[in-house]
Design an enzyme around this catalytic site. Structure first.
Site, PDB file in Angstrom:
ATOM      1  N   ASP A 169      90.124 -42.058  35.061  1.00  0.00           N
ATOM      2  CA  ASP A 169      90.553 -42.635  36.349  1.00  0.00           C
ATOM      3  C   ASP A 169      89.356 -42.712  37.301  1.00  0.00           C
ATOM      4  OD1 ASP A 169      93.192 -42.731  35.463  1.00  0.00           O
ATOM      5  OD2 ASP A 169      93.567 -40.668  36.073  1.00  0.00           O
ATOM      6  N   GLU A 173      93.858 -47.236  24.149  1.00  0.00           N
ATOM      7  CA  GLU A 173      94.838 -48.170  24.710  1.00  0.00           C
ATOM      8  C   GLU A 173      94.213 -49.014  25.831  1.00  0.00           C
ATOM      9  OE1 GLU A 173      96.332 -44.866  24.461  1.00  0.00           O
ATOM     10  OE2 GLU A 173      98.076 -45.254  23.162  1.00  0.00           O
TER      11      GLU A 173
END
Ligand code: SAM
Length: 228
Positions: A133, A209
């Site tokens: 993040d 992903e």
């Protein structure tokens, strides 16, 4: 800025999709290690029962990367670390549905801020940080997983000749990560500003992903490998 907004939206959606009871389900799941602090210094002996290298992924999300790499490399032991039980649940459900889940892979639900409570000095051979993040606000920079604050924690659990491998599509986060690593005295062993067009660094690449999502949208992927 747009990416930051998109990413923040992703993170918010992830949290909103909090699955009721996921914490309890994770606490009872056999692919997860509970009270991982008790395993400090004992991962090889008590969890994996072998002397293989230990590789960890911090922020393993839904677990695609670490599951795939664990299936490919039975000679390495893997630990996936994820902060949110509702996200981790997706990873362990996938393992549960496999005919033969890799025996060299376990997960921990925890905030990596406390990683030094869980692994002893030199207990880890390699750390993967995949699409961490970005925490775009300056006041949150210490929460970024490739920040100097986290590098200091990794320094305390990583073997002397161990490496950190970091991938992202976020150029600001990548520039920050390179600066932090250099300032903290880490060696940049390899770097790519377009991983998917770099034959050498792509050789053993396992997609995550987020990597699939951002590279198929045309974003270049950045990667470094660092050591002390
Ligand atoms: N690595 C996966 C990928 O590349 O597809 C997921 C990337 S996602 C953007 C970042 C993941 O890191 C999220 O699942 C988030 O919950 C997790 N994460 C963020 N900070 C963390 C921390 N301090 N400790 C553990 N996990 C963390």
């Amino acid at each position: 800025i747009l990416y930051f907004r998109e990413n923040r939206k992703d993170m918010t959606q992830m949290r909103l999709r909090n699955i009721t009871g996921s914490r309890e389900m994770i606490a009872e799941n056999s692919f997860c290690i509970h009270e991982p602090e008790k395993m400090k210094g004992k991962w090889k002996k008590d969890i994996f029962n072998n002397d293989n290298p230990v590789h960890i992924e911090i922020g393993s999300g839904k677990g695609r990367f670490i599951t795939e790499i664990a299936l490919k490399r039975c000679d390495i032991d893997y630990v996936g670390i994820e902060k949110y039980s509702s996200v981790l649940l997706r990873a362990v459900k996938k393992l549960g549905s496999m005919e033969s889940a890799p025996e060299n892979l376990v997960f921990i639900r925890m905030d990596a801020e406390y990683i030094t409570d869980v692994f002893d000095s030199e207990e880890v051979d390699l750390i993967y940080l995949n699409f961490s993040d970005p925490w775009p606000k300056a006041r949150h920079s210490k929460r970024r997983l490739p920040s100097a604050a986290f590098l200091d924690r990794y320094d305390r659990i990583l073997k002397k000749d161990g490496h950190i491998e970091f991938k992202t599509d976020n150029r600001d986060l990548f520039d920050f990560a390179i600066d932090e690593a250099k300032a903290a005295g880490w060696k940049i062993d390899k770097v790519s500003y377009d991983l998917h067009n770099d034959d050498e660094m792509m050789r053993d690449n396992v997609m995550t992903e987020y990597e699939e999502k951002f590279s198929s949208a045309g974003n270049p992927i950045f990667k470094y490998i660092i050591s002390r």
